[in-house]
Scaffold this motif. Structure first.
Motif, PDB file in Angstrom:
ATOM      1  N   VAL A 198      -0.919 -37.317  -4.528  1.00 38.15           N
ATOM      2  CA  VAL A 198      -0.880 -37.400  -3.300  1.00 38.15           C
ATOM      3  C   VAL A 198      -1.605 -36.128  -2.747  1.00 38.15           C
ATOM      4  O   VAL A 198      -2.531 -36.023  -1.933  1.00 38.15           O
ATOM      5  N   CYS A 233      -7.060 -43.131   2.235  1.00 38.98           N
ATOM      6  CA  CYS A 233      -6.954 -42.797   0.526  1.00 38.98           C
ATOM      7  C   CYS A 233      -5.493 -42.694   0.391  1.00 38.98           C
ATOM      8  O   CYS A 233      -4.699 -43.167  -0.658  1.00 38.98           O
ATOM      9  N   THR A 234      -4.761 -41.888   1.304  1.00 36.96           N
ATOM     10  CA  THR A 234      -3.343 -41.656   0.930  1.00 36.96           C
ATOM     11  C   THR A 234      -2.670 -42.901   1.380  1.00 36.96           C
ATOM     12  O   THR A 234      -1.511 -43.438   0.337  1.00 36.96           O
ATOM     13  N   THR A 268      -2.762 -45.053  -1.891  1.00 34.49           N
ATOM     14  CA  THR A 268      -2.362 -44.670  -3.134  1.00 34.49           C
ATOM     15  C   THR A 268      -0.810 -44.833  -2.776  1.00 34.49           C
ATOM     16  O   THR A 268      -0.221 -45.350  -3.866  1.00 34.49           O
ATOM     17  N   VAL A 321       0.577 -47.143  -5.895  1.00 36.43           N
ATOM     18  CA  VAL A 321       1.325 -46.411  -6.837  1.00 36.43           C
ATOM     19  C   VAL A 321       2.690 -46.205  -6.609  1.00 36.43           C
ATOM     20  O   VAL A 321       3.335 -46.073  -7.349  1.00 36.43           O
TER      21      VAL A 321
END
Length: 308
Positions: A230, A291-292, A295, A299
């Motif tokens: 991250v 994007c964070t 993620t 994930v």
């Protein structure tokens, strides 16, 4: 059967002592609060406002609505800078994690003088990034740089690195590996938290070193690796100083190192298109946020928190 009506909770009045403690706490934290409002909140609000204006730091400006944002999506240099940024992130973040984890595994071995080795491998991460970039400018020099001289010893003709559009981004990726010391320390701390009894039990059951690493070490290390992923993504989209120093802020050769943060800098302080640069910054912020979030969505569910 009789029921008891419970009255609504009355608003509690603060005692003189609590009020006095609150005021003293507010007094002592006021410098931090004022600094946060003055140097963080206010610039953010004004940046968002200026992104809808033709502000240029010189003379009057006017409100132009979404013009900066529509111009941004039609700007080929902006898309090129995003491509260069994503290219560097895709390679530098995984490579950085792999190198940091490899070093952490080596430095987790109990041997004489291990503290000295840990210090040596950590030192590059505390060297100022500008100084490191200047040094690597000489390292990547195609004529007398040490990297190409080492390659020549093995009969390999070194590339042009920062003078070649094909090798300039790989050069920046290699430079990013120079500062993995911070992540190495974090992963090393994570390795030392892996329960030794589980390692020993797996070894007694006949598990190989690879299986012990895969099924015991990695699960306990997954929160640290997730943190590295991250923060690596966020830092990658803000990558600026090495590209600026090594190319004199131009993004050469042929725009191959023109990354998003560098292009933002050029528009703000070279072309004085401050409103346009602010719009660029907010679009970049949204990209980082998305994007964070992706993620975390993809994930985070695979991260093991020790039975929590």
């Amino acid at each position: 059967m009789s029921t008891v009506n419970v009255p609504r909770a009355q608003k509690r009045q603060w005692s003189p002592q609590k009020r006095r403690n609150f005021l003293w706490g507010l007094f002592f934290t006021s410098p931090a609060i004022i600094g946060l409002l003055l140097f963080t909140a206010y610039p953010l609000i004004m940046s968002f406002y200026y992104s809808f204006t033709s502000y240029s730091m010189f003379g009057p400006y006017k409100f132009i609505g979404l013009t900066n944002y529509t111009d941004l999506f039609a700007d080929d240099n902006w898309w090129s800078s995003l491509y260069n940024t994503v290219y560097i992130i895709i390679f530098s973040v995984p490579l950085g994690i792999i190198v940091a984890l490899s070093l952490a595994l080596l430095l987790n071995i109990k041997t004489r003088g291990i503290a000295i080795y840990r210090t040596i491998f950590y030192l590059p991460s505390i060297v100022p990034i500008v100084a490191s970039a200047v040094v690597f400018g000489y390292v990547f020099n195609p004529q007398y740089g040490i990297l190409n001289n080492i390659l020549n010893l093995f009969g390999i003709t070194g590339p042009g690195w920062l003078s070649s559009p094909d090798w300039s981004k790989p050069a920046l990726i290699l430079l990013s590996l120079w500062g993995v010391g911070n992540l190495m320390i974090i992963l090393l701390a994570g390795l030392q938290d892996v329960p030794r009894d589980l390692q020993d039990a797996a070894q007694v059951d006949g598990a190989t070193a690879w299986n012990r690493f895969r099924h015991v070490t990695l699960p306990f290390l997954s929160p640290h690796l997730f943190f590295a992923l991250v923060t690596g993504l966020i830092a990658g989209f803000q990558y600026f100083a090495p590209a600026f120093v090594l190319t004199n802020g131009n993004g050469d050769p042929a725009g191959s190192t023109l990354i998003a943060a560098l292009y933002l800098y050029q528009n703000a302080f070279r072309y004085f298109k401050v409103g346009y640069a602010n719009a660029m910054g907010w679009v970049l912020f949204i990209i980082i946020l998305l994007c964070t979030a992706i993620t975390f969505r993809v994930v985070a569910k695979r991260v093991y928190y020790g039975g929590a």
